[in-house]
Design a protein around this motif. Sequence first.
Motif, mmCIF file in Angstrom:
data_model
loop_
_atom_site.group_PDB
_atom_site.id
_atom_site.type_symbol
_atom_site.label_atom_id
_atom_site.label_comp_id
_atom_site.label_asym_id
_atom_site.label_seq_id
_atom_site.Cartn_x
_atom_site.Cartn_y
_atom_site.Cartn_z
ATOM 1 N N ALA A 1 0.851 -1.187 0.000
ATOM 2 C CA ALA A 1 0.000 0.000 0.000
ATOM 3 C C ALA A 1 0.887 1.237 0.000
ATOM 4 O O ALA A 1 2.009 1.218 0.509
ATOM 5 N N PRO B 1 -6.378 0.918 3.708
ATOM 6 C CA PRO B 1 -5.202 0.929 2.825
ATOM 7 C C PRO B 1 -5.569 1.404 1.422
ATOM 8 O O PRO B 1 -6.608 1.029 0.873
ATOM 9 N N ARG C 1 -3.827 1.915 -2.560
ATOM 10 C CA ARG C 1 -2.687 1.594 -3.414
ATOM 11 C C ARG C 1 -2.244 2.788 -4.247
ATOM 12 O O ARG C 1 -1.310 2.672 -5.037
ATOM 13 N N THR D 1 -8.996 0.977 -3.495
ATOM 14 C CA THR D 1 -9.178 0.455 -2.135
ATOM 15 C C THR D 1 -9.367 -1.057 -2.105
ATOM 16 O O THR D 1 -9.508 -1.626 -1.015
ATOM 17 N N PRO E 1 -7.517 -4.188 -2.049
ATOM 18 C CA PRO E 1 -6.095 -4.261 -1.687
ATOM 19 C C PRO E 1 -5.329 -5.424 -2.326
ATOM 20 O O PRO E 1 -4.732 -6.261 -1.625
ATOM 21 N N VAL F 1 -1.817 -6.253 -1.024
ATOM 22 C CA VAL F 1 -1.615 -5.596 0.270
ATOM 23 C C VAL F 1 -1.664 -6.650 1.372
ATOM 24 O O VAL F 1 -2.575 -7.487 1.409
#
Length: 385
Positions: free
Chosen positions: A14, A26, A28, A47, A49, A52
């Motif tokens: 992230a 988080p 990106r 959003t 993820p 992540v």
Amino acid sequence: MQTVPITEELLRGALDLEQTARGHLPHRLPAWARAQYVDPQTDMVDTQPSGVRLVFRTAATVIELDTLPTKRDYIGAPPRPDGVYDVLVDGKLTTQLTAPDGNVITIDLMTGTTDTRDGTAQTLRIEDLPAVPKTVEIWLPHDETTELVALRTDSPVEPVRPRARRWVHHGSSISHGSNATHPTGTWPALVAAAADVDLLNLGFGGSAYLQPFYARTIRDTPADLISLKLGINIVNSDSLRLRTFTPGVHGFLDTIRDGHPDTPLLIVSSILCPIHEHTPGPTGWNLEALAEGKLAFTATGNPDEVAAGKLTLSVIRAELERVVAQRALTDPNLHYLDGRTLYGAADNAAHPLLDDLHPDAATHQVMADRFVEYAFSPKGPFASS
């Protein structure tokens, strides 16, 4: 159990961690980049993820993670499965969990209208872990917006140093992970595991068409290896013509090279997609399939307009190869890979694209194996020095 602060030093993949009313969200993309567009699709995939994960070292035997997912329900389309959380211990997948409740956004594909229902946070419990120091990775669902509410363990945690080389990859929904069944099963995640590199996945479903803020994000982000998978979303959106595509590619590469003048940079064209090989966009819903409760797409452009500059995947591949060959004369670290090397005609015959755009989960593994074989081979563009 003790509460562990959720901080950026525990989070990989992230570029921003937003404080929300419920916890941490988080992103990106960095905040400055998010301020440069007004686009619900890019907001959504930023959003989601993909790539992540929480990474830490601990002797804990029990870990609890409270999350608040946001699920999307498309009226008339098959229901989407709950996002999967992959738990890795010392690099091995040991547990998979889901959070069945959460916020729900209902989307009418025919009218574009949406309705939102707020949900509650879910507690994911990971137990019976060995009581010895170990590295734990919790990969968040690649296709489900996820707020992190709280993290608890029965033993202290400490951050882990990243892998030696960082790979920054940018692409469309296939790079994001469409039709992969779990987050470590997307082809970029599989590549990162096989090649032992630290992944930052900037694959954004339906949202990769040479936007300058992507190039500036990559320019400003530490990277040892960079790859760009370009083409399909430009055709999907019918957003460029050949006259604007070529300078757009040059400008994108110029910006990245401002921050990474010598970093190995691999341009990958689109994998085979029969509906758009010779037919331009935009891409539309296949209404006959939707009427049967299936999700599928179709090409709505006119092939006769290609001569006037409309883009198909065949046109884009040829132009990307030409641009890379031209620039490589003065940029020896710039490389090109035809995406049909990863998924071509023979693969399409054996494993057709599920919705006429996206490969199935098994094909993500095939693509990953082939990418590693090409890019990370001893003479490949990403070979270790």
